[in-house]
Motif scaffolding. Structure first.
Motif, PDB file in Angstrom:
ATOM      1  N   ALA A  13       0.821  -1.085  -0.103  1.00 58.20           N
ATOM      2  CA  ALA A  13       0.177  -0.262  -0.272  1.00 58.20           C
ATOM      3  C   ALA A  13       0.534   1.320  -0.446  1.00 58.20           C
ATOM      4  N   GLY A  14       2.264   1.124   0.224  1.00 58.34           N
ATOM      5  CA  GLY A  14       2.853   2.574  -0.034  1.00 58.34           C
ATOM      6  C   GLY A  14       3.132   2.943  -1.264  1.00 58.34           C
ATOM      7  N   LEU A  81       9.623  -4.497  -0.301  1.00 63.24           N
ATOM      8  CA  LEU A  81       9.404  -3.107   0.008  1.00 63.24           C
ATOM      9  C   LEU A  81       9.009  -2.359   1.262  1.00 63.24           C
ATOM     10  N   ILE A 122      14.809  -3.518  -1.677  1.00 63.40           N
ATOM     11  CA  ILE A 122      14.661  -2.083  -1.306  1.00 63.40           C
ATOM     12  C   ILE A 122      16.002  -1.758  -0.925  1.00 63.40           C
ATOM     13  N   SER A 169      16.683   5.968  -4.680  1.00 65.90           N
ATOM     14  CA  SER A 169      16.884   7.172  -4.199  1.00 65.90           C
ATOM     15  C   SER A 169      15.435   8.544  -4.851  1.00 65.90           C
TER      16      SER A 169
HETATM   17  N1  NAP Z   1      11.053   7.133  -0.590  1.00 68.48           N
HETATM   18  C1  NAP Z   1      11.415   7.121  -1.269  1.00 68.48           C
HETATM   19  O1  NAP Z   1      11.941   8.301  -1.120  1.00 68.48           O
HETATM   20  C2  NAP Z   1      12.687   6.122  -0.759  1.00 68.48           C
HETATM   21  C3  NAP Z   1      14.292   6.490  -1.110  1.00 68.48           C
HETATM   22  C4  NAP Z   1      15.167   5.337  -0.888  1.00 68.48           C
HETATM   23  C5  NAP Z   1      14.800   3.934  -1.132  1.00 68.48           C
HETATM   24  N2  NAP Z   1      13.579   3.732  -0.155  1.00 68.48           N
HETATM   25  C6  NAP Z   1      13.023   2.756  -0.392  1.00 68.48           C
HETATM   26  O2  NAP Z   1      11.666   2.032  -0.841  1.00 68.48           O
HETATM   27  C7  NAP Z   1      10.945   1.702   0.155  1.00 68.48           C
HETATM   28  C8  NAP Z   1       9.572   1.739  -0.509  1.00 68.48           C
HETATM   29  O3  NAP Z   1       9.471   2.942  -0.235  1.00 68.48           O
HETATM   30  P1  NAP Z   1       7.824   4.005   0.090  1.00 68.48           P
HETATM   31  O4  NAP Z   1       8.259   5.007  -0.621  1.00 68.48           O
HETATM   32  O5  NAP Z   1       7.286   3.172  -1.278  1.00 68.48           O
HETATM   33  O6  NAP Z   1       7.294   4.063   1.064  1.00 68.48           O
HETATM   34  P2  NAP Z   1       5.822   4.154   1.779  1.00 68.48           P
HETATM   35  O7  NAP Z   1       5.354   4.567   0.664  1.00 68.48           O
HETATM   36  O8  NAP Z   1       6.434   4.222   3.203  1.00 68.48           O
HETATM   37  O9  NAP Z   1       6.310   3.269   2.035  1.00 68.48           O
HETATM   38  C9  NAP Z   1       5.797   1.358   2.948  1.00 68.48           C
HETATM   39  C10 NAP Z   1       5.526   1.145   3.430  1.00 68.48           C
HETATM   40  O10 NAP Z   1       5.575  -0.023   4.640  1.00 68.48           O
HETATM   41  C11 NAP Z   1       4.777   0.148   5.564  1.00 68.48           C
HETATM   42  N3  NAP Z   1       4.996  -0.446   6.398  1.00 68.48           N
HETATM   43  C12 NAP Z   1       5.701   0.336   7.496  1.00 68.48           C
HETATM   44  N4  NAP Z   1       5.971  -0.875   8.753  1.00 68.48           N
HETATM   45  C13 NAP Z   1       5.648  -1.503   8.695  1.00 68.48           C
HETATM   46  C14 NAP Z   1       5.374  -3.031   9.027  1.00 68.48           C
HETATM   47  N5  NAP Z   1       6.285  -3.197  10.415  1.00 68.48           N
HETATM   48  N6  NAP Z   1       5.309  -3.839   8.527  1.00 68.48           N
HETATM   49  C15 NAP Z   1       4.720  -3.653   6.966  1.00 68.48           C
HETATM   50  N7  NAP Z   1       4.189  -3.043   6.240  1.00 68.48           N
HETATM   51  C16 NAP Z   1       5.712  -1.902   6.855  1.00 68.48           C
HETATM   52  C17 NAP Z   1       3.938   1.357   5.672  1.00 68.48           C
HETATM   53  O11 NAP Z   1       2.666   0.598   6.055  1.00 68.48           O
HETATM   54  P3  NAP Z   1       2.435   1.652   7.395  1.00 68.48           P
HETATM   55  O12 NAP Z   1       1.660   3.497   6.435  1.00 68.48           O
HETATM   56  O13 NAP Z   1       0.597   1.608   6.846  1.00 68.48           O
HETATM   57  O14 NAP Z   1       3.165   2.461   8.172  1.00 68.48           O
HETATM   58  C18 NAP Z   1       3.971   1.559   4.031  1.00 68.48           C
HETATM   59  O15 NAP Z   1       3.022   0.839   3.631  1.00 68.48           O
HETATM   60  C19 NAP Z   1      10.896   1.841   1.074  1.00 68.48           C
HETATM   61  O16 NAP Z   1      11.981  -0.272   1.154  1.00 68.48           O
HETATM   62  C20 NAP Z   1      12.448   2.518   1.614  1.00 68.48           C
HETATM   63  O17 NAP Z   1      13.400   2.245   2.664  1.00 68.48           O
HETATM   64  C21 NAP Z   1      12.146   5.194  -0.673  1.00 68.48           C
END
Ligand code: NAP
Length: 310
Positions: A13-14, A81, A122, A169
């Motif tokens: 859902a992220g 993710l 990731i 990133s």
């Molecule tokens: N966003 C960026 O700029 C960025 C940059 C580099 C790398 N990344 C990596 O890319 C990946 C995807 O990121 P994204 O941008 O899609 O992040 P996101 O929108 O914050 O999504 C992360 C998801 O993980 C869920 N989550 C958090 N804690 C959890 C748990 N204990 N068990 C199961 N689910 C959990 C969250 O649900 P809730 O919201 O309901 O807690 C959310 O739906 C991650 O690994 C992130 O570290 C992101």
């Protein structure tokens, strides 16, 4: 006809998750480029059987629940993710951040190996300290500056050697909460913005990353990979460019330095953490689009009704 590849997605859902589930289902996500086929193959609707798990469906900090879920669903590939992504809050919430990002990822890796599945996890440019002065390649030494980056680096080290780790990133999706929505809202309401111009990085469209991940699901290469859109930039430049696309003049965005941020962010961020994608291209996979064309796509999709999920 061969049976579909079973793909379990955590964090579905992220902002990357919603685009990946669409892509694996043969649907181009909002803001996606249907012509981007890095491995030269389209995605058929019946190629993958997707088990999309949100936080509500599976809390990855519960190791027993992770094992039970993976054993019960017997995936071929897990795309992991789910993450604690609140970079500043992590500075005062380190245990919770590590429980999700490090221990949770270790659980997914153990569970994947238990059932013979391939794990794709990731990671982030924030594993680097930004002092290199040029784009980071996969072999460069990690030295995170903040708790979030350290927890993601710990996750990389807790994965097995044959897992695939994709570092990306500055991710932006039409349906995620991200800086571009803030910039667009302010541009359209006549306000101005101030953004730092002393942090350089690589923007990544969630839809492009999702399509790249489908290639990883097919190829299961193992090891570290950097995946991001082409070109480096600063948040000021992103704001200035998005403002110009939305009809604002140069006065819309003002450059400031990180030291001018008030209140000062809790987490330190690398000054320069752009990711080299040479390894990706060496596999003859198509490079991802320049970040400006990605931002135009996102703004167009937003204008057509896409927007943050909450
Ligand atoms: N966003 C960026 O700029 C960025 C940059 C580099 C790398 N990344 C990596 O890319 C990946 C995807 O990121 P994204 O941008 O899609 O992040 P996101 O929108 O914050 O999504 C992360 C998801 O993980 C869920 N989550 C958090 N804690 C959890 C748990 N204990 N068990 C199961 N689910 C959990 C969250 O649900 P809730 O919201 O309901 O807690 C959310 O739906 C991650 O690994 C992130 O570290 C992101």
């Amino acid at each position: 006809m061969s049976s579909p590849t079973r793909v379990l997605v955590t964090g579905a859902a992220g902002q990357v998750g919603v685009d990946l589930v669409d892509t694996l289902s043969g649907v181009t996500p909002l803001g996606g480029d249907p012509a981007f086929e890095p491995d030269g193959r389209s995605v058929d609707r019946d190629e993958f059987e997707v088990l999309a798990l949100s936080h509500h469906d599976l809390d990855i900090t519960d190791r027993d629940a992770v094992m039970k879920c993976v054993r019960g669903s017997r995936p071929d590939v897990i795309v992991h993710l789910a993450a604690y992504t609140a970079v500043d809050r992590a500075e005062v919430d380190a245990d919770a951040c590590y429980a999700v990002n490090a221990t949770g990822t270790e659980s997914l890796s153990l569970a994947a190996h238990d059932v013979g599945a391939h794990l794709i996890a990731i990671s982030t440019d924030y594993v680097f300290d930004g002092n290199k002065g040029s784009a980071y390649v996969e072999e460069d030494s990690a030295n995170p500056l903040n708790v979030y980056g350290a927890s993601k680096r710990a996750a990389e080290l807790l994965c097995a050697g044959d897992d695939t780790i994709v570092r990306t990133s500055w991710v932006m999706g039409v349906r995620g909460k991200n800086v571009l929505h803030v910039i667009a809202q302010r541009a359209l309401s006549g306000e101005t913005v101030r953004f730092v111009d002393d942090q350089t990085g690589t923007v990544t469209l969630a839809s492009d990353l999702a399509r790249a991940l489908v290639t990883m699901v097919r190829e299961r290469p193992g090891g570290l990979w950097h995946v991001a859109n082409a070109g480096t930039t600063t948040w000021f430049e992103v704001a200035q460019f998005a403002g110009s696309v939305l009809g604002r003049d140069e006065g819309f965005a003002t450059p400031i330095s990180t030291d001018d941020l008030d209140p000062a962010p809790l987490a330190r961020r690398p000054i320069r953490s752009d990711l080299s994608t040479k390894k990706w291209e060496s596999r003859r996979w198509t490079a991802m689009a320049p970040w400006r064309s990605g931002v135009i796509r996102l703004l167009e999709a937003r204008a057509l009704g896409g927007g943050p999920t909450s």
